[in-house]
Design a protein around this motif. Structure first.
Motif, PDB file in Angstrom:
ATOM      1  N   ALA A 232      -4.324   1.618  22.346  1.00 60.25           N
ATOM      2  CA  ALA A 232      -3.853   2.821  21.648  1.00 60.25           C
ATOM      3  C   ALA A 232      -2.795   2.478  20.599  1.00 60.25           C
ATOM      4  CB  ALA A 232      -3.302   3.828  22.660  1.00 60.25           C
ATOM      5  N   VAL A 233      -1.872   1.588  20.944  1.00 56.77           N
ATOM      6  CA  VAL A 233      -0.832   1.187  19.992  1.00 56.77           C
ATOM      7  C   VAL A 233      -1.450   0.405  18.836  1.00 56.77           C
ATOM      8  CG1 VAL A 233       1.206  -0.290  19.672  1.00 56.77           C
ATOM      9  CG2 VAL A 233       1.063   1.264  21.637  1.00 56.77           C
ATOM     10  N   PHE A 234      -2.378  -0.495  19.140  1.00 57.08           N
ATOM     11  CA  PHE A 234      -3.065  -1.278  18.118  1.00 57.08           C
ATOM     12  C   PHE A 234      -3.739  -0.340  17.110  1.00 57.08           C
ATOM     13  CE2 PHE A 234      -7.116  -3.372  16.847  1.00 57.08           C
ATOM     14  CZ  PHE A 234      -6.588  -4.407  16.108  1.00 57.08           C
ATOM     15  N   GLU A 235      -4.491   0.635  17.610  1.00 58.47           N
ATOM     16  CA  GLU A 235      -5.197   1.579  16.729  1.00 58.47           C
ATOM     17  C   GLU A 235      -4.219   2.476  15.971  1.00 58.47           C
ATOM     18  OE1 GLU A 235      -8.000   3.459  19.348  1.00 58.47           O
ATOM     19  OE2 GLU A 235      -9.308   1.696  19.380  1.00 58.47           O
ATOM     20  N   GLU A 236      -3.169   2.916  16.652  1.00 55.23           N
ATOM     21  CA  GLU A 236      -2.152   3.761  16.019  1.00 55.23           C
ATOM     22  C   GLU A 236      -1.472   3.033  14.865  1.00 55.23           C
ATOM     23  OE1 GLU A 236       2.318   5.152  17.238  1.00 55.23           O
ATOM     24  OE2 GLU A 236       0.775   5.333  18.789  1.00 55.23           O
ATOM     25  N   GLU A 237      -1.117   1.773  15.091  1.00 56.03           N
ATOM     26  CA  GLU A 237      -0.456   0.993  14.041  1.00 56.03           C
ATOM     27  C   GLU A 237      -1.390   0.740  12.861  1.00 56.03           C
ATOM     28  OE1 GLU A 237       2.717   0.216  13.632  1.00 56.03           O
ATOM     29  OE2 GLU A 237       3.192   1.252  15.494  1.00 56.03           O
ATOM     30  N   LYS A 238      -2.646   0.486  13.148  1.00 51.25           N
ATOM     31  CA  LYS A 238      -3.623   0.290  12.066  1.00 51.25           C
ATOM     32  C   LYS A 238      -3.751   1.568  11.236  1.00 51.25           C
ATOM     33  CE  LYS A 238      -5.313  -3.873  12.483  1.00 51.25           C
ATOM     34  NZ  LYS A 238      -5.114  -4.847  11.429  1.00 51.25           N
ATOM     35  N   GLU A 239      -3.820   2.713  11.903  1.00 48.90           N
ATOM     36  CA  GLU A 239      -3.924   3.997  11.198  1.00 48.90           C
ATOM     37  C   GLU A 239      -2.659   4.292  10.394  1.00 48.90           C
ATOM     38  OE1 GLU A 239      -6.481   6.239  10.801  1.00 48.90           O
ATOM     39  OE2 GLU A 239      -7.670   4.634  11.715  1.00 48.90           O
ATOM     40  N   ARG A 240      -1.503   4.005  10.973  1.00 46.16           N
ATOM     41  CA  ARG A 240      -0.238   4.238  10.275  1.00 46.16           C
ATOM     42  C   ARG A 240      -0.168   3.401   8.993  1.00 46.16           C
ATOM     43  NH1 ARG A 240       4.622   3.843  14.101  1.00 46.16           N
ATOM     44  NH2 ARG A 240       3.503   5.639  14.869  1.00 46.16           N
ATOM     45  N   THR A 241      -0.566   2.141   9.088  1.00 44.21           N
ATOM     46  CA  THR A 241      -0.575   1.265   7.913  1.00 44.21           C
ATOM     47  C   THR A 241      -1.549   1.791   6.863  1.00 44.21           C
ATOM     48  OG1 THR A 241       0.056  -0.661   9.213  1.00 44.21           O
ATOM     49  CG2 THR A 241      -1.028  -1.096   7.115  1.00 44.21           C
ATOM     50  N   LEU A 242      -2.722   2.196   7.319  1.00 46.52           N
ATOM     51  CA  LEU A 242      -3.714   2.743   6.388  1.00 46.52           C
ATOM     52  C   LEU A 242      -3.177   3.991   5.696  1.00 46.52           C
ATOM     53  CD1 LEU A 242      -6.551   2.501   5.218  1.00 46.52           C
ATOM     54  CD2 LEU A 242      -7.394   3.761   7.203  1.00 46.52           C
ATOM     55  N   ASP A 243      -2.503   4.850   6.453  1.00 42.24           N
ATOM     56  CA  ASP A 243      -1.908   6.055   5.858  1.00 42.24           C
ATOM     57  C   ASP A 243      -0.883   5.709   4.781  1.00 42.24           C
ATOM     58  OD1 ASP A 243      -3.434   7.671   7.495  1.00 42.24           O
ATOM     59  OD2 ASP A 243      -1.836   8.054   8.939  1.00 42.24           O
ATOM     60  N   LYS A 244      -0.035   4.728   5.056  1.00 35.61           N
ATOM     61  CA  LYS A 244       0.984   4.316   4.085  1.00 35.61           C
ATOM     62  C   LYS A 244       0.343   3.759   2.811  1.00 35.61           C
ATOM     63  CE  LYS A 244       4.630   3.233   7.414  1.00 35.61           C
ATOM     64  NZ  LYS A 244       5.411   2.163   8.044  1.00 35.61           N
ATOM     65  N   VAL A 245      -0.664   2.939   2.986  1.00 34.60           N
ATOM     66  CA  VAL A 245      -1.349   2.345   1.834  1.00 34.60           C
ATOM     67  C   VAL A 245      -2.085   3.427   1.047  1.00 34.60           C
ATOM     68  CG1 VAL A 245      -3.174   0.734   1.147  1.00 34.60           C
ATOM     69  CG2 VAL A 245      -1.510   0.065   2.887  1.00 34.60           C
ATOM     70  N   GLU A 246      -2.674   4.378   1.766  1.00 25.73           N
ATOM     71  CA  GLU A 246      -3.366   5.476   1.099  1.00 25.73           C
ATOM     72  C   GLU A 246      -2.398   6.283   0.230  1.00 25.73           C
ATOM     73  OE1 GLU A 246      -5.304   8.389   3.720  1.00 25.73           O
ATOM     74  OE2 GLU A 246      -7.166   7.790   2.758  1.00 25.73           O
ATOM     75  N   LEU A 247      -1.178   6.470   0.708  1.00 26.70           N
ATOM     76  CA  LEU A 247      -0.164   7.167  -0.098  1.00 26.70           C
ATOM     77  C   LEU A 247       0.163   6.388  -1.367  1.00 26.70           C
ATOM     78  CD1 LEU A 247       2.342   8.546   2.570  1.00 26.70           C
ATOM     79  CD2 LEU A 247       0.826   9.864   1.083  1.00 26.70           C
ATOM     80  N   LYS A 248       0.223   5.061  -1.261  1.00 27.34           N
ATOM     81  CA  LYS A 248       0.486   4.229  -2.444  1.00 27.34           C
ATOM     82  C   LYS A 248      -0.653   4.370  -3.457  1.00 27.34           C
ATOM     83  CE  LYS A 248       4.320   2.209  -1.099  1.00 27.34           C
ATOM     84  NZ  LYS A 248       5.567   2.433  -1.768  1.00 27.34           N
ATOM     85  N   LEU A 249      -1.879   4.424  -2.952  1.00 29.54           N
ATOM     86  CA  LEU A 249      -3.041   4.607  -3.824  1.00 29.54           C
ATOM     87  C   LEU A 249      -2.959   5.955  -4.535  1.00 29.54           C
ATOM     88  CD1 LEU A 249      -5.899   3.897  -4.881  1.00 29.54           C
ATOM     89  CD2 LEU A 249      -6.791   4.864  -2.738  1.00 29.54           C
ATOM     90  N   GLU A 250      -2.628   6.989  -3.787  1.00 33.19           N
ATOM     91  CA  GLU A 250      -2.503   8.316  -4.393  1.00 33.19           C
ATOM     92  C   GLU A 250      -1.375   8.347  -5.417  1.00 33.19           C
ATOM     93  OE1 GLU A 250      -2.233  11.029  -1.092  1.00 33.19           O
ATOM     94  OE2 GLU A 250      -4.299  10.618  -0.493  1.00 33.19           O
ATOM     95  N   ASP A 251      -0.269   7.667  -5.124  1.00 33.03           N
ATOM     96  CA  ASP A 251       0.832   7.578  -6.097  1.00 33.03           C
ATOM     97  C   ASP A 251       0.356   6.916  -7.385  1.00 33.03           C
ATOM     98  OD1 ASP A 251       2.634   8.790  -4.392  1.00 33.03           O
ATOM     99  OD2 ASP A 251       3.596   6.909  -3.764  1.00 33.03           O
ATOM    100  N   ALA A 252      -0.416   5.849  -7.243  1.00 29.40           N
ATOM    101  CA  ALA A 252      -0.926   5.151  -8.430  1.00 29.40           C
ATOM    102  C   ALA A 252      -1.828   6.077  -9.251  1.00 29.40           C
ATOM    103  CB  ALA A 252      -1.683   3.888  -8.013  1.00 29.40           C
ATOM    104  N   ALA A 253      -2.666   6.847  -8.586  1.00 33.14           N
ATOM    105  CA  ALA A 253      -3.547   7.781  -9.308  1.00 33.14           C
ATOM    106  C   ALA A 253      -2.733   8.867  -9.999  1.00 33.14           C
ATOM    107  CB  ALA A 253      -4.561   8.396  -8.343  1.00 33.14           C
ATOM    108  N   LEU A 254      -1.735   9.385  -9.308  1.00 28.16           N
ATOM    109  CA  LEU A 254      -0.899  10.431  -9.901  1.00 28.16           C
ATOM    110  C   LEU A 254      -0.034   9.897 -11.037  1.00 28.16           C
ATOM    111  CD1 LEU A 254       0.106  12.369  -6.664  1.00 28.16           C
ATOM    112  CD2 LEU A 254      -1.577  13.038  -8.400  1.00 28.16           C
ATOM    113  N   ASN A 255       0.169   8.584 -11.077  1.00 35.26           N
ATOM    114  CA  ASN A 255       0.890   7.942 -12.187  1.00 35.26           C
ATOM    115  C   ASN A 255      -0.071   7.462 -13.263  1.00 35.26           C
ATOM    116  OD1 ASN A 255       3.619   8.243 -11.387  1.00 35.26           O
ATOM    117  ND2 ASN A 255       3.299   6.670  -9.826  1.00 35.26           N
ATOM    118  N   ALA A 256      -1.276   8.031 -13.255  1.00 37.96           N
ATOM    119  CA  ALA A 256      -2.303   7.803 -14.285  1.00 37.96           C
ATOM    120  C   ALA A 256      -2.802   6.367 -14.361  1.00 37.96           C
ATOM    121  CB  ALA A 256      -1.803   8.288 -15.649  1.00 37.96           C
ATOM    122  N   GLN A 257      -2.845   5.670 -13.244  1.00 39.10           N
ATOM    123  CA  GLN A 257      -3.428   4.328 -13.217  1.00 39.10           C
ATOM    124  C   GLN A 257      -4.946   4.488 -13.178  1.00 39.10           C
ATOM    125  OE1 GLN A 257      -1.717   1.335 -13.357  1.00 39.10           O
ATOM    126  NE2 GLN A 257       0.003   2.666 -13.814  1.00 39.10           N
TER     127      GLN A 257
END
Length: 134
Positions: free
Chosen positions: A48-73
């Motif tokens: 459960a912790v392994f999967e939770e940490e993987k999801e948390r990391t994915l969520d953080k990276v997804e936010l960075k991707l969205e930030d890049a799109a919103l910054n017109a990349q």
């Protein structure tokens, strides 16, 4: 090989510290990566912790991707539209369906039917030539 040389608390701590990266968790504990995966398979709490940490990391990276799109990349805009925006038509993939969106129907072609079609096509081709059509 010793079974359970670490407590689940130690393995969970290492997975949390390394954001679910089994290789780095193993390095932190001084064991092989396989040991971490054995704990993940054996203990539901570790899994459960392994999967939770993987999801948390994915969520953080997804936010960075969205930030890049919103910054017109452009690369980020294209990626998001081609993945998350597929249902809005932002996709290069084309799907072929049968009538009314149903499955494509195919019929087996026999040698006799293929010969009939070729004979018909040849007759049409010859007829065009005789009538001066190109």
């Amino acid at each position: 090989m010793a079974e359970n040389i670490f407590t689940t608390k130690q393995v969970i701590g290492a997975l949390r510290k390394t954001r679910g990266n089994a290789t780095y968790a193993a390095m932190a504990l001084g064991c092989e990566r396989k040991t971490i995966y054995n704990y993940i398979q054996k203990y539901a709490t570790v899994k459960a912790v392994f999967e939770e940490e993987k999801e948390r990391t994915l969520d953080k990276v997804e936010l960075k991707l969205e930030d890049a799109a919103l910054n017109a990349q452009p690369w980020a805009i294209k990626f998001i539209l081609s993945t998350k925006g597929k249902d809005r038509g932002y996709s290069r993939r084309q799907e072929i369906t049968g009538a009314d969106g149903g499955p494509v129907e195919t019929k087996e072609m026999t040698k006799d039917r293929a010969l009939d079609i070729l004979t018909e096509e040849l007759a049409i081709f010859k007829n065009r030539g005789e009538n001066g059509h190109s």
